[in-house]
Design a protein around this motif. Structure first.
Motif, mmCIF file in Angstrom:
data_model
loop_
_atom_site.group_PDB
_atom_site.id
_atom_site.type_symbol
_atom_site.label_atom_id
_atom_site.label_comp_id
_atom_site.label_asym_id
_atom_site.label_seq_id
_atom_site.Cartn_x
_atom_site.Cartn_y
_atom_site.Cartn_z
ATOM 1 N N TYR A 1 0.963 -2.665 -8.905
ATOM 2 C CA TYR A 1 0.425 -1.739 -7.911
ATOM 3 C C TYR A 1 -0.005 -0.410 -8.504
ATOM 4 C CZ TYR A 1 2.583 -5.218 -4.940
ATOM 5 O OH TYR A 1 2.933 -6.411 -4.345
ATOM 6 N N ASN A 51 2.606 1.190 -1.977
ATOM 7 C CA ASN A 51 1.660 0.095 -1.810
ATOM 8 C C ASN A 51 2.268 -1.283 -2.084
ATOM 9 O OD1 ASN A 51 -0.353 1.907 -1.180
ATOM 10 N ND2 ASN A 51 -1.132 2.023 -3.274
ATOM 11 N N TYR A 68 -5.812 -1.893 -0.838
ATOM 12 C CA TYR A 68 -4.437 -1.480 -0.597
ATOM 13 C C TYR A 68 -4.330 -0.976 0.828
ATOM 14 C CZ TYR A 68 -3.191 -2.089 -5.435
ATOM 15 O OH TYR A 68 -2.938 -2.631 -6.653
ATOM 16 N N GLU A 77 -2.819 -6.803 -11.025
ATOM 17 C CA GLU A 77 -3.097 -5.624 -10.205
ATOM 18 C C GLU A 77 -4.411 -5.753 -9.465
ATOM 19 O OE1 GLU A 77 -3.645 -0.771 -10.615
ATOM 20 O OE2 GLU A 77 -2.944 -1.957 -12.324
ATOM 21 N N SER A 102 1.526 4.389 2.032
ATOM 22 C CA SER A 102 0.638 3.715 1.086
ATOM 23 C C SER A 102 -0.547 4.624 0.771
ATOM 24 C CB SER A 102 0.143 2.394 1.662
ATOM 25 O OG SER A 102 -0.624 2.639 2.827
#
Length: 401
Positions: A149, A155, A214, A90, A190
């Motif tokens: 994510y 995203n 992101y 992540e 997003s």
């Protein structure tokens, strides 16, 4: 008063400076952690990809799992309702994250294609079944959103979405989950994650695509992003929707798409029409095959009925023969023959002289009496007289009158 106000202002500035310093220090730690995680994930990708190319799938999966799966303390954190530590992937850079997750999905596809026998032999029955189940029911999509994510579906990178949709198209018997996930992704914007912004990389001119920010992954501002979004629309409108028999909705979606230009819409609609015609031909052929099978089944049933009828007739004939045999007169036994030949023995009546009885003569003997000697003739006369007296006595006793 002015001095006091100056002291208060100075105190506020000092507090703001210290807070800014703490924030900068925290961001620096996050940036350092991210760069370290990216380095580890990048090394894991190199090792796992080499193992995958040599078909050492078990070892490749064991290399990727520590990067994708959250730390072991995740379960304890869930029980204590404390936010668990995220997985290493992540906080990795975007490029590394895309490579790791794409390789992971490709590896799952290869593991499923091993089949039950080789898959269970290589990974164990439980592990192989878990992999197959989470791909077939679509829960692999939720896993990727969560570990890669932070649970923000909007995203997810376009490249990863393409791999997810393709994986479900290949192995999921129902495309309902795939359709729902793609619709959710296409309609969800997003979310900016400031905790992953890296001012150090931005200050030093490092490309944002290599950072963990992101940025809007499903934008169409560049030719590459436009091509990726077009690929997603193709999977959704020309593969997933037709698999769910959503032909009308697929046409409406293509006509209303803001990503496709006029030429793109025309191309998509022509491809959709070709798929629909091909599907219709396949359905017609399937109906013909089913009709032929139905006729063959009916013919087989008729043959079975005729066979059963013939068998019943044969059994009926056998039963009749059995009944005829039971009603036939049984043959005479030797004892009954004797009783018929000599009825006088049971009634006590005198029998005929065996020498004069025709039945007692042997076959082929002459009808003329043989010459007997004087002795034998005398004995015969005496025997006849005795029989005559015996019969006379019996008759007198039976009728005293």
């Amino acid at each position: 008063m002015e001095g006091s106000f100056a002291n208060i202002t100075l105190g506020q500035n000092s507090w703001e400076d210290s807070n800014l310093g703490a924030s900068s220090h925290s961001q620096l730690l996050v940036s350092t952690t991210r760069r370290e995680n990216s380095r580890i994930a990048k090394e894991a990708y190199k090792q796992a990809s080499s193992l995958f190319l040599t078909r050492r799938l078990t070892e490749a999966l064991s290399i990727l799992q520590p990067v994708i799966v959250p730390p072991l303390g995740d379960q304890a954190d869930k029980e204590s309702e404390v936010e668990s530590e995220p997985a290493m992937i992540e906080s990795a850079s975007r490029n590394v994250r895309i490579k790791i997750l794409s390789l992971y999905l490709t590896l799952l596809n290869a593991i499923i294609e091993l089949g039950p026998e080789d898959g269970k032999l290589s990974f164990g029955s439980n592990v192989w079944k878990d992999i197959v189940n989470k791909v077939q029911d679509g829960s692999i999509w939720e896993e990727i959103v969560r570990v890669g994510y932070g649970g923000f579906e909007g995203n997810v990178d376009d490249e990863v979405v393409i791999n997810l949709a393709t994986l479900l198209l290949s192995h999921s018997p129902s495309q309902t989950t795939n359709q729902q996930r793609l619709e959710s992704y296409l309609s969800t914007p997003s979310v900016a994650r400031p905790e992953f912004n890296d001012p150090f990389e931005a200050k030093n001119g490092i490309d944002n695509n290599m950072s963990g920010r992101y940025d809007h992954p499903n934008s169409t501002t560049t030719p590459q992003s436009l091509a990726l979004r077009t690929k997603i629309l193709e999977l959704y409108s020309l593969h997933v929707l037709p698999r769910n028999s959503e032909w009308t909705y697929a046409k409406e979606f293509i006509n209303m798409s803001e990503v496709l230009d006029e030429e793109g819409r025309k191309s998509f609609l022509e491809a959709l029409q070709s798929l629909e015609v091909e599907k219709s031909k396949d359905l017609d052929q399937l109906r013909r095959i089913e009709a032929e099978r139905s006729k063959e089944l009916e013919a087989l049933q008729r043959l079975e009925a005729e066979k059963s009828s013939d068998l019943a007739a044969l059994r009926s004939l056998e039963d009749e023969k059995t009944k005829d045999k039971t009603h036939e007169k049984p043959p005479a036994t030797p004892s009954s023959n004797k009783a018929i030949q000599n009825p006088l023995r049971r009634t006590g009546k005198a029998t005929k002289d065996p020498h004069t009885d025709i039945t007692s003569r042997p076959i082929g003997s002459s009808n003329k009496p043989k010459k007997l000697g004087i002795y034998h003739g005398t004995i015969s006369i005496i025997s006849n007289l005795q029989n005559l007296l015996l019969n006379l006595t019996q008759s007198l006793s039976n009728s005293p009158m």
